[in-house]
Design an enzyme around this catalytic site. Structure first.
Site, short mmCIF file in Angstrom:
data_model
loop_
_atom_site.label_atom_id
_atom_site.label_comp_id
_atom_site.label_asym_id
_atom_site.label_seq_id
_atom_site.Cartn_x
_atom_site.Cartn_y
_atom_site.Cartn_z
CE LYS B 51 -3.86 2.31 0.92
NZ LYS B 51 -4.81 2.63 -0.10
CB CYS B 145 -3.97 8.27 -5.65
SG CYS B 145 -5.34 8.41 -4.50
CE LYS B 183 -1.97 1.83 -9.64
NZ LYS B 183 -2.30 1.14 -8.39
CG ASN B 210 -4.25 4.72 -9.10
OD1 ASN B 210 -5.31 4.46 -8.51
ND2 ASN B 210 -3.11 4.91 -8.45
C1 FMN Z 1 -9.81 1.05 -1.58
C2 FMN Z 1 -8.72 1.23 -2.60
C3 FMN Z 1 -7.50 1.79 -2.21
C4 FMN Z 1 -6.48 1.96 -3.13
N1 FMN Z 1 -5.29 2.46 -2.72
C5 FMN Z 1 -4.25 2.59 -3.59
C6 FMN Z 1 -2.97 3.01 -3.16
O1 FMN Z 1 -2.73 3.26 -1.99
N2 FMN Z 1 -1.99 3.11 -4.07
C7 FMN Z 1 -2.19 2.81 -5.40
O2 FMN Z 1 -1.24 2.88 -6.19
N3 FMN Z 1 -3.40 2.39 -5.83
C8 FMN Z 1 -4.42 2.27 -4.96
N4 FMN Z 1 -5.64 1.79 -5.41
C9 FMN Z 1 -5.84 1.50 -6.82
C10 FMN Z 1 -5.56 0.04 -7.16
O3 FMN Z 1 -4.21 -0.31 -6.92
C11 FMN Z 1 -5.89 -0.30 -8.62
O4 FMN Z 1 -5.10 0.49 -9.46
C12 FMN Z 1 -7.34 -0.07 -8.96
O5 FMN Z 1 -8.17 -0.47 -7.89
C13 FMN Z 1 -7.80 -0.79 -10.24
O6 FMN Z 1 -7.69 -2.18 -10.16
P1 FMN Z 1 -8.93 -3.18 -9.81
O7 FMN Z 1 -10.01 -2.92 -10.79
O8 FMN Z 1 -8.34 -4.56 -9.89
O9 FMN Z 1 -9.37 -2.85 -8.42
C14 FMN Z 1 -6.68 1.59 -4.48
C15 FMN Z 1 -7.89 1.02 -4.86
C16 FMN Z 1 -8.91 0.82 -3.94
C17 FMN Z 1 -10.20 0.18 -4.38
#
Ligand code: FMN
Ligand code: FAD
Ligand code: SF4
Lengths: 445, 413
Positions: B51, B145, B183, B210
């Site tokens: 994270k 983000c 990213k 992201n």
């Molecule tokens: C609750 C939550 C918290 C996230 N926190 C981060 C983070 O701290 N750093 C980051 O690079 N991406 C973060 N993401 C983004 C995810 O790493 C990812 O890029 C995004 O959810 C898309 O992938 P998915 O469709 O498989 O969820 C977060 C996503 C969610 C849902």
């Protein structure tokens, strides 16, 4: 009966005209629709419901995600008779009975999904499990080529042992072959799944009756598994059982399945007993051309030992149930002509905990009939235990520890011979459990 | 189950780092602690991105609730929105845990995710050195983000500007001894521009997407935007199945525009999704929302399904698959105009629902006839333009399909 089964069951009128399976093939769209209903529960309860411990929720998920070859591999990991069990398991008592969706809509039809996965494999080609380093040198003998013996053999082969299965009958499969009629379980499926077990390196020698297990050990088998089943038919000793046209249930089903000239049953068939064997005899008699089939049972509907799904199927096909009725004598000169019966009523509970049937004096009546089938169920043959020198339990079954070890070191047992007659999947589970124990025993030695 | 030998098909080399399979836990709630990541490794995940870490002293104060979802059909989380910030656990704790993870799981890949603003050169370089010093195999710079962090000049504002993207990449690359992955946010008109900027800055790999910026809904009783934090909300980041097409396009675009290795992210929940990302250019695939929904255990479906697919198509490695479909993306102008298709209805499967008829009647070319008595649709091929709508609305798999046809289209006036 859960969801899917309904839409893939052939109508009774049509199915009694032939020997083809009652259940139709599961189309891909129905399988997918059913699989996507799965909640994919945490600590999925369906897995605990399966005696063989099949990872039900994972295999359903694989169907839902369109990976059919993994679906069947997952099932076969725990059960080499995937296609067989999909057809004959009383799944409502096992996995389906545990499905959490029963508390929202209806439980998933897991049996049909398993059937779908097994059928897909037949269409697309079989992938055998990975065999541990072949031939650890040690040889193991299994007595009896029923589901218990064959499942034990398959598991041992996977673990690298050289296994020979000895079977007294002409064909392997035990009750799957000689007990269950082909309209419930096509013989092709039994033969195919046994062929897969042989491909894993298991040798099956048929028409080889074993009379002495110690001799097997002397012949170089480091351990023996006894899966000889429960083959002694219970027989109601009323006058007239020696007449022509009186059959033993197992001989009747065997003859209907394998004899060149099918048994001639005439217009009316009377069956004694109301267990699954009786239901199978009724369906068989109808398919042999009987116009009227009557099941005679001395207790009531609630006490009938057959599973609900079997009773329903039999009822749908038009068999009559004469409950609270006991046969007194079979009448006839040389051939069966009639059965004299007496009406019963239920009294206080007997040793078995079920209400005791009591005859109603003066209520005798006769039914004209051409055939009588004795279908009161089977039990373990006490003669065999004596020959093998194995200790029996109170019911006359082979006494074992939880892992299957008998009173003789190195000799294990499981299946109907131990539990007195239950289900194929429980026999399979027992065979696999014993294989694990044998592996442990031989590693220590 | 697929064999161990077959699973070797999944081994990948991603900018010199070896993964036993291409599946990585994205930087997100499934990687909240080292203990969780180690459980994921036990379950079979090839790698994990911690994270995101921010410089010491940056406050990270989360809110509740921080998630809201858009259910669709049977799927309770067709789209998920979050307004979660970066990790609220300290840098020092994480450095210790990175060391523990690498000690206990030397064959699994641990990636450090870091974030700072476009002016914090010192902080970027310090985080890089500390994370690699702790033993991480790679670094991921979170420039994507879209909520909270941009208010402080961090996150998606960085990869919305090619100049900032480039100089952050350079700062990190200047001190990094391990591969660096950037990213990127999809919340930009042309992601090729920032992807090329990262490449120019020296990025070894690119990761996208992201989350997609969004507003998931409004509570109609309380008249409050969602997720409602005591009556108010903020725009958030969307993830899950609904964003997959956006993510696939982003991956495909940067695959064609750069030479960097790519980690594909966005809506991956099944082996099919993963295979698609690989075929449009990803070498590794990251997963977040699907794990939030079903747990680490889905790794088994992902790996075995992908192995079976690869065996079926006789692929010998993931590398062989990378970008095969991307090559088939072309200009609209270049598409084959002589390719004539018409709808074909399988009468054995048809349940007589009439949906194909309605859709063709009201949103296409009135090319389906309807027999009300028999409840039977029939395609009039000379009127069918082959748009495909009917095949998509039909509720029965394989019932309405598109087939080649020689029947000429009658011009309608
Ligand atoms: C609750 C939550 C918290 C996230 N926190 C981060 C983070 O701290 N750093 C980051 O690079 N991406 C973060 N993401 C983004 C995810 O790493 C990812 O890029 C995004 O959810 C898309 O992938 P998915 O469709 O498989 O969820 C977060 C996503 C969610 C849902
Ligand atoms: C009519 C009928 C219907 C049934 N329907 C169902 C159903 O729908 N679903 C279900 O789950 N179960 C059903 N069962 C029960 C199921 O078939 C049995 O529980 C299961 O087959 C038991 O397996 P087993 O291997 O223990 O024994 P068996 O299947 O009986 O196999 C034992 C084998 O050992 C052989 N053998 C015995 N003695 C020797 C010896 N001395 N030497 C060599 N070989 C020997 C026998 O010939 C036989 O082949 C049914 C049974 C019957 C009779
Ligand atoms: S998942 Fe539910 S219980 Fe767990 S932290 Fe979130 S709100 Fe609380």
């Amino acid at each position: 009966m859960s969801g899917l089964t309904h839409s893939v069951k052939r109508p009774a009128k049509e199915r009694v005209k032939d020997w083809k399976e009652i259940q139709k093939d599961i189309p891909i769209n129905l399988a997918y629709a059913e699989a996507t209903r799965c909640n994919f529960c945490y600590e999925a309860p369906c897995i605990k419901g399966c005696p063989a411990g099949v990872d039900v929720s994972s295999f359903i998920r694989r169907i839902a995600v369109g990976d059919f070859s993994s679906a069947i591999s997952i099932i076969k990991e725990s059960n080499p008779f995937a296609g067989v069990c999909a057809r004959i398991c009383p799944a409502e008592k096992f996995c389906i009975g545990e499905c959490r969706s029963q508390f929202s809509t209806s439980p998933l039809d897991i049996a049909s999904l398993q059937r779908f996965a097994a059928d897909m494999e037949l269409l697309r080609g079989v992938r055998l499990p990975e065999i541990a380093q072949a031939g650890k040198g040690k040889r193991v003998a299994c007595v009896g080529a029923g589901p218990a013996g064959l499942a034990c053999a398959a598991e041992l082969a996977k673990r690298g042992y050289r296994v020979t299965v000895f079977e007294q009958n002409k064909r392997p499969g035990g009750m799957l072959t000689y007990g269950i009629p082909s309209y419930r379980l096509s013989q092709d499926i039994v033969d195919t799944e046994i062929a897969q077990i042989k491909k894993m390196g298991v040798a099956v020698q048929t028409e080889k009756k074993i009379t002495n297990v110690k001799k097997l050990k002397a012949q170089g088998y480091a351990a023996v598994f006894v899966g000889t089943g429960a083959w002694k038919s219970r027989w109601l000793d009323v006058p007239g059982t020696d007449l022509d046209g009186v059959w033993d249930a197992l001989e009747f089903i065997d003859a209907a399945k394998f004899n060149k000239t099918k048994p001639r049953v005439g217009d009316t068939v009377v069956i004694f007993g109301a267990g699954n064997t009786a239901m199978d005899c009724a369906g068989t008699a109808l398919r042999l051309g009987a116009k009227r089939v009557i099941i005679i049972y001395r207790r009531g509907r609630a006490e009938m030992p057959a599973w609900d799904c079997e009773v329903l199927c039999t009822f749908e096909e038009g068999t009559e149930f004469m409950l609270l009725t006991a046969p007194k004598r079979i009448l006839g000169k040389k051939k069966v002509e009639a059965v004299e019966c007496i009406k019963m009523k239920l009294g206080p509970a007997d040793e078995s905990g079920r209400p005791r049937p009591v005859p109603i004096p003066g209520s005798e009546f006769t039914i004209q009939t051409d055939t009588v089938i004795q279908a009161l169920g089977q039990e373990t043959d006490p003669q065999l235990l004596k020959e093998f020198g194995l200790t029996a339990d109170k019911r006359g079954c082979i006494k074992t520890r939880a892992d299957g070890l008998t009173s003789i070191p190195g000799v294990f047992a499981g299946g109907d011979a131990v539990n007195g007659g239950a289900t194929a999947v429980e026999a399979i589970a027992a065979g696999r459990k014993a294989a694990e124990a044998i592996d442990k025993y031989l590693r220590k030695k | 189950m697929t064999t161990a030998t077959a699973h070797r098909l999944l081994n990948v080399d991603f900018c010199g780092v070896k993964f036993k399979n291409p599946f990585i836990l994205a930087s997100a709630p499934p990687t909240t602690t080292g203990e969780m990541i180690m459980r994921a490794f036990d379950a079979g995940w090839g790698g994990a991105i911690i994270k995101t870490l921010v410089p010491e002293g940056e406050p990270v104060l989360n809110v509740a609730p921080r998630l809201a979802s858009l259910p669709y059909g049977k799927n309770r989380m067709a789209v998920l929105q979050n307004i979660e910030l970066t990790t609220d656990r300290g840098v020092r704790v994480w450095l210790k845990e990175i060391g523990q993870m690498k000690k206990r799981y030397p064959d699994h890949v641990v990636i450090g995710s870091i974030m700072a603003s476009g002016t914090m050169k010192k902080e970027w370089q310090e985080l890089t050195k500390r994370v690699q010093g702790a033993g991480a195999d790679m670094i991921e710079c979170n420039l994507g983000c879209p909520h909270g962090m941009p208010e402080r000049g961090m996150g998606s504002v960085c990869s919305q500007d090619p100049e900032i993207t480039k100089h952050i990449t350079q700062w990190v690359k200047d001190v990094a001894t391990i591969p660096v992955m950037i990213k990127l946010t999809p919340n930009i008109t042309d992601i090729k521009v920032t992807a090329k900027a990262a490449q120019a800055g020296g990025a070894d790999a690119l990761a996208t997407v992201n989350t997609v910026a969004g507003l998931i809904g409004v509570d109609l009783d309380k008249i409050e935007p969602l997720p409602s934090v005591s009556g108010h909300s903020t725009y958030g980041g969307l993830s899950g199945p609904g964003i997959k097409p956006i993510a696939l396009r982003a991956v495909c675009e940067i695959f064609k525009a750069t030479n960097c290795a790519i980690s594909g992210i966005g809506g991956v929940g099944s082996w099919q999704d993963a295979a698609e990302f690989i075929l449009v250019g990803a070498t590794t695939v990251q997963v977040c929302t699907a794990v939030m929904h079903w747990g680490y255990r889905i790794i088994n479906d992902l790996c075995e399904g992908l192995v079976n697919y690869m065996e079926g198509h006789k692929f010998n490695s993931v590398a062989e698959m990378v970008g095969l479909a991307a090559q088939k993306i072309t200009m609209h102008e270049s598409l084959d105009r002589s390719y004539r298709l018409v709808s074909s209805i399988n009468k054995d499967l048809c349940i007589g629902c009439g949906l194909c008829y309605v859709s063709c009647q009201d949103a296409a070319y009135q090319a389906i006839k309807w027999d009300s008595k028999k409840r039977e649709p029939t395609v009039e091929e000379e009127k069918c333009v082959g748009c495909g709508l009917c095949s998509h609305v039909c509720p029965i798999d394989y019932c309405v399909t598109m087939k080649r046809s020689n029947v000429a289209l009658k011009k309608q006036h």
